[in-house]
Design an enzyme around this catalytic site. Sequence first.
Site, PDB file in Angstrom:
ATOM      1  CG  ASP A   1      12.012 -46.727 -37.674  1.00 40.87           C
ATOM      2  OD1 ASP A   1      11.457 -45.699 -37.368  1.00 40.87           O
ATOM      3  OD2 ASP A   1      12.610 -47.600 -38.084  1.00 40.87           O
TER       4      ASP A   1
ATOM      5  CG  ASN B   1      13.764 -39.370 -42.628  1.00 45.10           C
ATOM      6  OD1 ASN B   1      14.159 -39.216 -42.107  1.00 45.10           O
ATOM      7  ND2 ASN B   1      13.269 -40.458 -43.394  1.00 45.10           N
TER       8      ASN B   1
ATOM      9  NE  ARG C   1      15.367 -48.740 -37.829  1.00 45.05           N
ATOM     10  CZ  ARG C   1      15.261 -47.912 -39.094  1.00 45.05           C
ATOM     11  NH1 ARG C   1      16.878 -48.190 -39.193  1.00 45.05           N
ATOM     12  NH2 ARG C   1      14.507 -47.488 -39.378  1.00 45.05           N
TER      13      ARG C   1
END
Length: 241
Positions: free
Chosen positions: A22, A70, A186
Amino acid sequence: MSDEPAEDTIENIPRHVAIIMDGNGRWAKERGMPRVAGHRVGTENLRRIIRASANLGIQYLTFYAFSTENWNRPKAEVTGLMRILSEVIDREMAELNKEGARLLHIGHLDGLSKQLQEKVRNAIELTKDNQRITIVLAFNYGGRDEIIYAIKNMLADGVDPEDVDEELVSSYMFTREIPDPDLVIRTSGEQRTSNFLTWQSVYSEWYFPQVYWPDFDEEELKKAVEIYSRRERRFGGLKDS
Ligand code: IPE
Ligand code: IPE
Ligand code: MG
């Protein structure tokens, strides 16, 4: 995979590391670049993280590259992400194959163009006998989508409700051949799962470095693995039980 010696300084290396890549968009925006440029730079990172992971002794490495949500992004960005996947396969697969990496995919390939589906399938076929490290590409992947798909297939197979247990459900997941992730990373400081490995990550260790994905390098990976190696996993039990 490279000339570097295998790492043996960290004990307790995670077998499976899964990464939510990310922060590409913010990385680009901070440099006055279009978001898609951030995605492209982000892919440059894959090779070094794959190599570093293999050298550490990590056996499975999952990359979350495109979620089922997405698709909600602007059409130009979605098209850009598709093109980038295609470029990455063209650019990296021959070398990764030579280095002993096996590619798997989780998620739904339908939804991608016929050519791109073909490209992913060919890369999987090309690398299927490799054993150094398994790279799992999560593309058009969603944890809830995966669970719904599993339920549909169980019903279609006429599974007896009495036979439904964790092992059976796991065998209906995209990840049936893949151990659960030990460590989920992440990048970019966001702390949420965004529909990643919902069934598989219930006892994973989570780690949230601040850096954006394009800046997540070997040192960051090592730091994550070191932090992981010092954690105590209990799986609901007690240390000495
Ligand atoms: C992650 O970067 C890559 C994908 C989701 C495809 P983002 O595009 O989400 O970057 P930010 O979060 O907007 O910075
Ligand atoms: C998660 O990131 C998906 C990938 C990294 C592929 P997002 O940037 O799409 O997640 P949200 O929207 O911030 O939760
Ligand atoms: Mg994001």
